[in-house]
Enzyme design. Structure first.
Site, PDB file in Angstrom:
ATOM      1  CG  HIS A  94      -4.438   3.987   0.839  1.00  0.00           C
ATOM      2  ND1 HIS A  94      -3.307   4.771   0.779  1.00  0.00           N
ATOM      3  CD2 HIS A  94      -3.995   2.710   0.821  1.00  0.00           C
ATOM      4  CE1 HIS A  94      -2.242   3.992   0.716  1.00  0.00           C
ATOM      5  NE2 HIS A  94      -2.627   2.746   0.750  1.00  0.00           N
ATOM      6  CG  HIS A  95      -4.873  -0.905   0.990  1.00  0.00           C
ATOM      7  ND1 HIS A  95      -4.367  -1.375  -0.190  1.00  0.00           N
ATOM      8  CD2 HIS A  95      -3.871  -0.214   1.572  1.00  0.00           C
ATOM      9  CE1 HIS A  95      -3.106  -0.990  -0.320  1.00  0.00           C
ATOM     10  NE2 HIS A  95      -2.771  -0.290   0.737  1.00  0.00           N
ATOM     11  CB  SER A 123      11.926 -15.803   8.879  1.00  0.00           C
ATOM     12  OG  SER A 123      12.895 -15.360   7.972  1.00  0.00           O
ATOM     13  CB  SER A 124      10.497 -10.784   8.449  1.00  0.00           C
ATOM     14  OG  SER A 124      10.382 -11.330   7.175  1.00  0.00           O
ATOM     15  NE  ARG A 163      -7.309  -7.485  -7.210  1.00  0.00           N
ATOM     16  CZ  ARG A 163      -6.578  -7.107  -6.160  1.00  0.00           C
ATOM     17  NH1 ARG A 163      -6.904  -6.007  -5.475  1.00  0.00           N
ATOM     18  NH2 ARG A 163      -5.533  -7.807  -5.796  1.00  0.00           N
ATOM     19  CG  HIS A 208       1.040 -14.499  -8.811  1.00  0.00           C
ATOM     20  ND1 HIS A 208       2.300 -14.435  -9.357  1.00  0.00           N
ATOM     21  CD2 HIS A 208       0.535 -13.239  -8.916  1.00  0.00           C
ATOM     22  CE1 HIS A 208       2.538 -13.203  -9.777  1.00  0.00           C
ATOM     23  NE2 HIS A 208       1.476 -12.461  -9.525  1.00  0.00           N
ATOM     24  CG  HIS A 218       0.184   1.435   2.958  1.00  0.00           C
ATOM     25  ND1 HIS A 218      -0.046   1.496   1.606  1.00  0.00           N
ATOM     26  CD2 HIS A 218       1.094   2.390   3.218  1.00  0.00           C
ATOM     27  CE1 HIS A 218       0.685   2.463   1.071  1.00  0.00           C
ATOM     28  NE2 HIS A 218       1.379   3.022   2.033  1.00  0.00           N
ATOM     29  CG  ASP A 232      28.809 -13.113  10.537  1.00  0.00           C
ATOM     30  OD1 ASP A 232      27.709 -12.794  10.035  1.00  0.00           O
ATOM     31  OD2 ASP A 232      29.195 -14.280  10.615  1.00  0.00           O
ATOM     32  CB  THR A 276       7.522   9.217  -3.378  1.00  0.00           C
ATOM     33  OG1 THR A 276       6.941   8.638  -2.205  1.00  0.00           O
ATOM     34  CG2 THR A 276       7.874   8.103  -4.328  1.00  0.00           C
ATOM     35  CE  LYS A 334      13.147   7.183  -0.736  1.00  0.00           C
ATOM     36  NZ  LYS A 334      14.427   7.147  -0.089  1.00  0.00           N
ATOM     37  CD  GLU A 347       4.970  -7.352   3.691  1.00  0.00           C
ATOM     38  OE1 GLU A 347       5.461  -6.935   4.757  1.00  0.00           O
ATOM     39  OE2 GLU A 347       5.180  -8.485   3.235  1.00  0.00           O
ATOM     40  CB  SER A 394      20.139   5.627  -3.231  1.00  0.00           C
ATOM     41  OG  SER A 394      18.814   6.072  -3.236  1.00  0.00           O
ATOM     42  CE1 TYR A 412       5.591   3.668   0.342  1.00  0.00           C
ATOM     43  CE2 TYR A 412       4.003   3.253   2.081  1.00  0.00           C
ATOM     44  CZ  TYR A 412       4.353   3.873   0.894  1.00  0.00           C
ATOM     45  OH  TYR A 412       3.452   4.661   0.256  1.00  0.00           O
ATOM     46  CD1 TRP A 467      -2.761 -10.005  -2.207  1.00  0.00           C
ATOM     47  CD2 TRP A 467      -1.246  -9.760  -0.567  1.00  0.00           C
ATOM     48  NE1 TRP A 467      -2.569  -8.659  -2.012  1.00  0.00           N
ATOM     49  CE2 TRP A 467      -1.641  -8.482  -1.010  1.00  0.00           C
ATOM     50  CE3 TRP A 467      -0.296  -9.847   0.444  1.00  0.00           C
ATOM     51  CZ2 TRP A 467      -1.123  -7.304  -0.461  1.00  0.00           C
ATOM     52  CZ3 TRP A 467       0.212  -8.665   0.982  1.00  0.00           C
ATOM     53  CH2 TRP A 467      -0.196  -7.422   0.538  1.00  0.00           C
TER      54      TRP A 467
HETATM   55  C1  HEM Z   1       6.199 -11.557 -13.530  1.00  0.00           C
HETATM   56  C2  HEM Z   1       5.150 -10.935 -13.996  1.00  0.00           C
HETATM   57  C3  HEM Z   1       3.806 -10.981 -13.337  1.00  0.00           C
HETATM   58  C4  HEM Z   1       2.644 -11.297 -13.939  1.00  0.00           C
HETATM   59  C5  HEM Z   1       2.449 -11.687 -15.395  1.00  0.00           C
HETATM   60  C6  HEM Z   1       1.613 -11.214 -12.943  1.00  0.00           C
HETATM   61  C7  HEM Z   1       0.270 -11.497 -13.165  1.00  0.00           C
HETATM   62  C8  HEM Z   1      -0.713 -11.474 -12.217  1.00  0.00           C
HETATM   63  C9  HEM Z   1      -2.062 -11.874 -12.408  1.00  0.00           C
HETATM   64  C10 HEM Z   1      -2.633 -12.417 -13.728  1.00  0.00           C
HETATM   65  C11 HEM Z   1      -2.735 -11.697 -11.242  1.00  0.00           C
HETATM   66  C12 HEM Z   1      -4.189 -12.043 -10.950  1.00  0.00           C
HETATM   67  C13 HEM Z   1      -5.110 -10.939 -11.246  1.00  0.00           C
HETATM   68  C14 HEM Z   1      -6.493 -11.291 -10.823  1.00  0.00           C
HETATM   69  O1  HEM Z   1      -7.061 -12.302 -11.287  1.00  0.00           O
HETATM   70  O2  HEM Z   1      -7.038 -10.529 -10.022  1.00  0.00           O
HETATM   71  C15 HEM Z   1      -1.806 -11.179 -10.308  1.00  0.00           C
HETATM   72  C16 HEM Z   1      -2.109 -10.851  -8.999  1.00  0.00           C
HETATM   73  C17 HEM Z   1      -1.180 -10.400  -8.076  1.00  0.00           C
HETATM   74  N1  HEM Z   1       0.173 -10.218  -8.291  1.00  0.00           N
HETATM   75 FE1  HEM Z   1       1.170 -10.542 -10.022  1.00  0.00          FE
HETATM   76  N2  HEM Z   1       2.157 -10.836 -11.766  1.00  0.00           N
HETATM   77  C18 HEM Z   1       3.508 -10.675 -11.956  1.00  0.00           C
HETATM   78  C19 HEM Z   1       4.446 -10.288 -11.018  1.00  0.00           C
HETATM   79  C20 HEM Z   1       4.156  -9.959  -9.706  1.00  0.00           C
HETATM   80  C21 HEM Z   1       5.112  -9.525  -8.737  1.00  0.00           C
HETATM   81  C22 HEM Z   1       6.601  -9.371  -9.001  1.00  0.00           C
HETATM   82  C23 HEM Z   1       4.424  -9.292  -7.590  1.00  0.00           C
HETATM   83  C24 HEM Z   1       4.916  -8.827  -6.255  1.00  0.00           C
HETATM   84  C25 HEM Z   1       6.086  -8.426  -5.985  1.00  0.00           C
HETATM   85  C26 HEM Z   1       3.051  -9.588  -7.824  1.00  0.00           C
HETATM   86  C27 HEM Z   1       2.048  -9.485  -6.885  1.00  0.00           C
HETATM   87  C28 HEM Z   1       0.737  -9.788  -7.105  1.00  0.00           C
HETATM   88  C29 HEM Z   1      -0.303  -9.674  -6.102  1.00  0.00           C
HETATM   89  C30 HEM Z   1      -0.112  -9.213  -4.660  1.00  0.00           C
HETATM   90  C31 HEM Z   1      -1.495 -10.047  -6.724  1.00  0.00           C
HETATM   91  C32 HEM Z   1      -2.865 -10.071  -6.078  1.00  0.00           C
HETATM   92  C33 HEM Z   1      -3.230 -11.445  -5.683  1.00  0.00           C
HETATM   93  C34 HEM Z   1      -4.608 -11.439  -5.151  1.00  0.00           C
HETATM   94  O3  HEM Z   1      -5.499 -10.917  -5.830  1.00  0.00           O
HETATM   95  O4  HEM Z   1      -4.809 -11.963  -4.041  1.00  0.00           O
HETATM   96  N3  HEM Z   1       2.907 -10.006  -9.118  1.00  0.00           N
HETATM   97  N4  HEM Z   1      -0.572 -11.061 -10.920  1.00  0.00           N
HETATM   98 CU   LIG Z   2      -1.453   1.181   0.684  1.00  0.00          CU
END
Ligand code: HEM
Ligand SMILES: [Cu+2]
Length: 567
Positions: free
Chosen positions: A307-308, A174-175, A455, A81, A258, A110, A333, A336, A260, A273, A262, A144
């Site tokens: 800070h992480h 790619s990026s 978590r 996820h 970090h 283009d 921030t 803005k 990333e 904007s 931004y 992640w």
């Molecule tokens: C759509 C609604 C979303 C729900 C319901 C959701 C739910 C969750 C849940 C349940 C976790 C795991 C928490 C844990 O067990 O520690 C999680 C982790 C995470 N989510 Fe989401 N999320 C959503 C959207 C997003 C979006 C849009 C992003 C990024 C743009 C995102 C990025 C992350 C990241 C980076 C983690 C941490 C994964 C890790 O612990 O390695 N999530 N999310």
């Molecule tokens: Cu950070």
């Protein structure tokens, strides 16, 4: 008499071939618009996959000691996820929007390197497929962030972790290629008269996004290569028993990680904007301040990675420096946010769906920003690190800074891309559900975190109010998902029966609205001369002036790049 159109007669060889149709035209295309659409569709599919994974996580957590998924599967789900949302949805979705709109907004035909552009897309797809192929044997489980030792060959023996490494390499390449392309295009291919001070603010953020990618990605590429050799070829960069250092991984990861953040939120800010002044019927307040704050945020973003790592053994003097530089980011921030509010202030505000998503995005991002100030204060972080407080924070930041602005962008630009409007009533419903869903899912997680729930755990005991709070959070995630589904229905419906949009349905300010919807292969037959940061406003004014003074019969029609040769 002023003329707004610089006659640019040439049609390049690239444009000359008629627009071809059929599936082969997609896989062989070098047209930035088709590539942009492929990016957007692909990343939206990944968003849906990441969303399904999120719902499975939330279902498992919906009740204490639930047994819906095993601990291994839970780990795989949050790893998939988080990785999907960051690397396969937000970052490349921004690239997709930029692909489609950078040339159109700056009046180019283009991207600078169309073939490289196609390569960027195919690398992204390859990265996604390699990563998701791990579902068929054993997906990665180390989060992640792939922290050591979890990601080493002892704790993550399966190839899933290697799939994660290849994902980082392929999407990273790619990026980087995309970033070089955006930078070169913006630097060299702007319409006549579009000085840096007249660059649309979305373009400023894409420029900054590109520079950030170019600086940050080589570091993570090096880090994952070291991890790969550590896993398979006996190196010991991160192994303390052989003189290596696990902290080194954290430094390398967060030096990238970090910025990333931004990379994900600055283009979102760019969308805000662009959208606010159009729907407030007022020029953006503080153009220069907003552009400068984008650059300032990007610069400061490179000073704060530690800070992480507040709970890693790092000297306190450094922690203090990192804490203060993190606070400092609140200044640009805040600049803005104040300018956005000032833009809406006393405007003739039309609450159309794109504006609703932007307003919601600002509110949600603000909540994430405030919890960020708490987390940047290291004694507080020591208390809540690795709890649901952090999960709440990161989701407020990313949903407010990136996901809601992406929805705003979809509603704002869908008419340009498809030639049809999305339904306003479905749009409002979708916004309402998503906004409510975000608040219901994630506000309560601050409390869950303060109550001490860590978590990345697959179960918890029924103590205190944890069962109730988690149930609320799970219900919220389904409300959010319902909102996303409404937008998908809206897409499908509008493609067929949506109101035909015309070139400029919003009365917008930037050049992409000058050309027909959808734009022709060569974008513009004539590129207008740019005289301010809001060229479309100038063009509309000029048309109005001429039609009221009774000149030039054709001039009163809606401007389109293809027909407006004589303005
Ligand atoms: C759509 C609604 C979303 C729900 C319901 C959701 C739910 C969750 C849940 C349940 C976790 C795991 C928490 C844990 O067990 O520690 C999680 C982790 C995470 N989510 Fe989401 N999320 C959503 C959207 C997003 C979006 C849009 C992003 C990024 C743009 C995102 C990025 C992350 C990241 C980076 C983690 C941490 C994964 C890790 O612990 O390695 N999530 N999310
Ligand atoms: Cu950070």
């Amino acid at each position: 008499m002023a003329t707004y159109v610089a006659p640019v007669p040439q049609i390049t060889a690239h444009d000359a071939k008629r627009e071809s149709k059929g599936w082969t035209s997609w896989i062989t295309t070098t047209d930035h618009k088709k590539i942009g659409i492929m990016y957007m569709v692909t990343t939206f599919v990944f968003f849906c996959l990441g969303g399904v994974e999120a719902l499975m996580l939330r279902l498992q957590l919906g009740a204490p000691n639930n047994t819906l998924v095993t601990p291994e599967i839970y780990n795989q789900l949050f790893t998939m996820h988080g990785t999907t949302m960051v690397f396969l949805f937000v970052v490349p979705m921004m690239a997709g929007l930029a692909n489609y709109f950078v040339p159109l907004m700056i009046g180019a035909r283009d991207m600078a390197f169309p073939r490289l552009n196609a390569l960027s897309y195919w690398l992204l797809l390859a990265g996604g497929l390699v990563f998701y192929s791990s579902v068929f044997w054993n997906p990665p489980e180390a989060g992640w962030v792939s922290f050591i030792p979890l990601a080493n060959s002892t704790y993550s023996p399966s190839g899933g972790e290697d799939a994660w490494i290849y994902l980082i390499h392929l999407t990273g390449l790619s990026s980087i290629l995309g970033a070089i392309n955006f930078y070169t295009t913006i630097a060299n291919m702007r319409a006549r008269g579009m000085s840096w001070g007249r660059l649309p603010l979305f373009i400023w953020t894409i420029l900054t996004y590109s520079v950030l990618l170019i600086f940050a990605l080589p570091v993570i590429a090096a880090a994952v290569t070291m991890l790969l050799t550590e896993r398979h070829f006996g190196t010991h960069f991160f192994d303390p028993t052989e003189g290596g250092s696990p902290i080194l991984w954290q430094h390398l990861f967060w030096f990238f990680g970090h910025p990333e953040v931004y990379i994900m939120v600055l283009p979102g800010f760019g969308v805000i904007s662009e959208v606010l002044p159009v729907f407030a019927r007022k020029p953006i307040f503080g153009y220069k301040a907003i552009a400068a704050s984008t650059v300032a945020i990007a610069f400061l973003g490179f000073l704060t990675w530690a800070h992480h790592m507040f709970t890693a053994p790092i000297p306190e003097a450094i922690l203090v420096f990192v804490m203060l530089s993190s606070y400092l980011i609140a200044v640009p921030t805040g600049v803005k946010i104040l300018n956005w509010i000032a833009t809406l202030w006393r405007g003739t505000v039309e609450f159309k769906t794109p504006l609703l998503f932007c307003a919601g995005a600002i509110a949600i991002f603000l909540i994430g920003g405030i919890s960020g100030i708490f987390l940047a204060t290291f004694p507080i972080d020591w208390q809540v690190n690795e709890t649901y407080f952090v999960v709440a924070h990161l989701h407020f930041v990313l949903l407010g800074g990136a996901v809601l602005p992406i929805f705003a962008a979809i509603y704002y630009w869908f008419p340009k891309i498809t030639g049809r409007m999305l339904s306003e009533s479905l749009g409002r419903l979708s916004f309402g559900l998503i906004f409510l869903g975000v608040l219901t899912t994630f506000l309560i997680q601050h409390v869950i975190g303060l109550d001490g729930m860590p978590r990345r755990v697959y179960e918890y005991n029924d103590v205190g109010h944890l069962a109730l709070y988690n149930a609320i959070s799970t219900v919220g995630s389904f409300i959010l998902a319902a909102g996303v589904i409404v937008t998908i229905v809206n897409f499908a419906r509008s493609l067929k029966v949506g109101v035909v949009a015309g070139a400029d349905p919003w009365g917008a300010n930037t050049l992409e609205w000058f050309t027909p919807s959808p734009p022709p292969v060569n974008n513009f037959d004539v590129v207008p001369l740019v005289r301010s940061a809001e060229p479309m406003k100038d063009i509309r004014r000029e048309i109005e002036r001429r039609s009221t003074s009774g000149r030039s019969a054709g001039a009163a029609t809606v401007p389109t790049g293809a027909t407006q040769v004589g303005v």
